[in-house]
Design an enzyme around this catalytic site. Structure first.
Site, PDB file in Angstrom:
ATOM      1  N   SER A  51      26.199  54.331  39.033  1.00  0.00           N
ATOM      2  CA  SER A  51      25.258  54.656  37.960  1.00  0.00           C
ATOM      3  C   SER A  51      24.771  53.439  37.186  1.00  0.00           C
ATOM      4  CB  SER A  51      25.875  55.661  36.990  1.00  0.00           C
ATOM      5  OG  SER A  51      26.940  55.078  36.281  1.00  0.00           O
ATOM      6  N   HIS A  90      28.224  52.844  30.647  1.00  0.00           N
ATOM      7  CA  HIS A  90      26.773  52.979  30.541  1.00  0.00           C
ATOM      8  C   HIS A  90      26.224  52.107  29.415  1.00  0.00           C
ATOM      9  CE1 HIS A  90      26.299  57.059  32.804  1.00  0.00           C
ATOM     10  NE2 HIS A  90      26.563  56.047  33.613  1.00  0.00           N
ATOM     11  N   ASP A 115      22.653  60.345  28.756  1.00  0.00           N
ATOM     12  CA  ASP A 115      23.978  60.927  29.028  1.00  0.00           C
ATOM     13  C   ASP A 115      24.308  62.189  28.240  1.00  0.00           C
ATOM     14  OD1 ASP A 115      24.380  58.851  30.738  1.00  0.00           O
ATOM     15  OD2 ASP A 115      25.730  57.744  29.423  1.00  0.00           O
TER      16      ASP A 115
END
Length: 173
Positions: A51, A90, A115
């Site tokens: 990701s 992230h 998210d």
């Protein structure tokens, strides 16, 4: 029937067992010391998904720092979501700062959406103080694949433990 040991063999076996325990204890103390220095419960994490590509690849080891009071938009953070035990890596795409706390919205570089769907039910932002483990300050590529191999393959974990135990027992000083 138990095998018979002479005094020297028993002493050597006990020394090897103590050396093995010393190695494990030293690793644990190093981990806890690193946790105190970085102010992070998990100062080193492994990237488990794609990701965050191209910034980080699956298998990269990340070094975290949690001593800064605030993070900025663009910083890469590692956080835990309530009900999940795997940390997520992230980038911060938005933040809301008040005198008391900082709320963050994150997104994976390789993901199409933010998210919010990963967060806990009815949660729209991360609380910096309670949910962020730390900000990424460095990384080593590919080294974390060993951890991934051990966590995804039970036979590899047992083989490694058996090999370490065998080496500890046959080691001569």
């Amino acid at each position: 029937m138990l095998p018979q040991f002479s005094g020297a063999q028993l002493r050597q076996s006990l020394t090897q067992a103590l050396n093995f325990c010393l190695v494990l204890t030293t690793a644990f103390m190093f981990w806890k010391g690193l946790s105190v220095v970085t102010d992070s419960p998990s100062p080193i994490v492994v990237v488990l998904s794609g990701s965050m590509e191209p910034a980080f690849q699956r298998g990269d080891i990340l070094f975290l720092w949690n001593r800064e009071g605030r993070v900025k938009v663009g910083d890469i953070v590692v956080y835990n979501v309530k009900g999940r035990d795997i940390p997520i890596v992230h980038r911060v795409v938005r933040n809301h700062v008040s005198s008391k706390n900082q709320l963050l919205l994150t997104k994976g570089d390789n993901n199409a959406m933010d998210d919010v769907d990963l967060y806990a039910h009815k949660q729209y932002y991360l609380d910096r103080q309670n949910e962020v483990i730390g900000a990424v300050k460095g990384y080593v590529p590919w080294v974390g694949y060993v951890t991934i191999l051990l966590s995804e393959n039970l036979w590899a974990k047992y083989a490694l433990l058996a090999g370490m135990g065998f080496l500890a027992m046959v080691q001569r000083e």
